[in-house]
Scaffold this active site. Structure first.
Site, PDB file in Angstrom:
ATOM      1  N   GLU A 273     -10.329   1.745   8.902  1.00 25.97           N
ATOM      2  CA  GLU A 273      -9.019   2.075   9.467  1.00 25.97           C
ATOM      3  C   GLU A 273      -8.943   3.583   9.716  1.00 25.97           C
ATOM      4  OE1 GLU A 273      -4.527   0.474   8.630  1.00 25.97           O
ATOM      5  OE2 GLU A 273      -5.304   1.966   7.234  1.00 25.97           O
TER       6      GLU A 273
ATOM      7  N   GLU B  72       0.803  -1.222   0.000  1.00 20.85           N
ATOM      8  CA  GLU B  72       0.000   0.000   0.000  1.00 20.85           C
ATOM      9  C   GLU B  72       0.836   1.272   0.000  1.00 20.85           C
ATOM     10  OE1 GLU B  72      -2.241   1.206   3.478  1.00 20.85           O
ATOM     11  OE2 GLU B  72      -0.998  -0.012   4.798  1.00 20.85           O
TER      12      GLU B  72
END
Length: 264
Positions: free
Chosen positions: A246, A148
């Site tokens: 998140e 990511e």
């Protein structure tokens, strides 16, 4: 909508091992974690305690990070960290063992920061080696390595989807087929990436999606990001996995935005 609660950033008022049960009580059936231990190879009893906490809560561990170093101190992964190769590779077996016990199939490998004394070329070469080893290690349980882009850490070199996809392409050229992009819409947006274009071009191949609103990395609806639109379009284009929650929010307000069944 299939959400999974990131219990490393949410429910932090509780001890870590109590968070899966709290997520279940809030109406969710899946959780994900950053690496939940202080070292790459924790004691067996600590691993057992973590596994039992997830099982006892009756939730699915949908995702787990590889060991990323000392995150509170600013570390952001060992994938490209020259000098810690053996530590990362030792962690792979532990990650795979937890994944096998809990049916987890998605594993996030943070790339790591730029290092003084190590060239970007040397770090890139090591990253391919480590990602290949990670992909091979979890392939045995049907796992996928995730990579990511990250915001808020200037030394972390993967800022855009294109940055991460370039690394993924090199790893795939080296034989690591089971590696995909983790599309964290918050990080991409904060870094100035064109999130809509990323979705149009790559949603069908996303390995995972995570969300938070901006500004503030808060819950959906606290900022200006069109998270619902982005998720819907990703689904339309073929993404069928979890949506990772998140973001930062106090426990009492963490999920007031979400429509979900609440355990009685």
């Amino acid at each position: 909508m299939t959400y999974t609660v990131n219990c490393s950033i949410l429910l932090t008022e509780l001890p870590l091992l109590e968070r899966p049960a709290a997520a279940k009580a809030a109406g969710f059936d899946a959780v994900e974690f950053w690496w939940p231990f202080a070292e790459a190879v924790p004691a067996d009893r600590d691993v057992d305690a973590f596994v039992n906490a997830v099982r006892d809560a009756g939730v699915q561990l949908s995702g787990l990070n590889f060991f990323a170093g000392d995150m509170p101190a600013g570390d952001r992964g060992l994938v490209s960290w020259v000098g810690r190769e053996s530590e990362f590779k030792a962690n792979i077996a532990v990650v795979a063992a937890i994944g096998e016990r809990l049916g987890t199939r998605a594993f996030n490998a943070l790339y790591g920061n730029r290092l003084e004394g190590s060239s970007p070329e040397a770090q890139a070469e090591l990253a391919v080696e480590n990602l290949s080893a990670a992909a091979q290690g979890i392939a045995e349980i049907g796992g996928t390595v995730l990579l990511e882009p990250v915001s808020g850490t200037p030394a972390y070199p993967l800022k855009t989807a294109a940055d991460a996809l370039a690394v993924i392409a090199r790893a795939k050229d080296a034989g690591a087929e089971n590696i995909k992009l983790l599309a964290d819409f918050y990080h991409l947006a904060v870094n100035g990436d064109d999130v809509r274009a990323v979705i149009e071009d790559h949603a069908k191949d996303f390995g995972h999606i995570q969300i938070a609103d901006n500004p503030g990395r808060g819950a959906p609806g606290t900022g200006a990001l069109p998270l619902g639109e982005w998720i819907t379009r990703s689904r339309e284009l073929g993404y069928d996995g979890y949506i990772g929650l998140e973001y930062k929010a106090p426990q009492a307000e963490a999920f007031t935005w979400a429509i979900r069944p609440v355990a009685g």
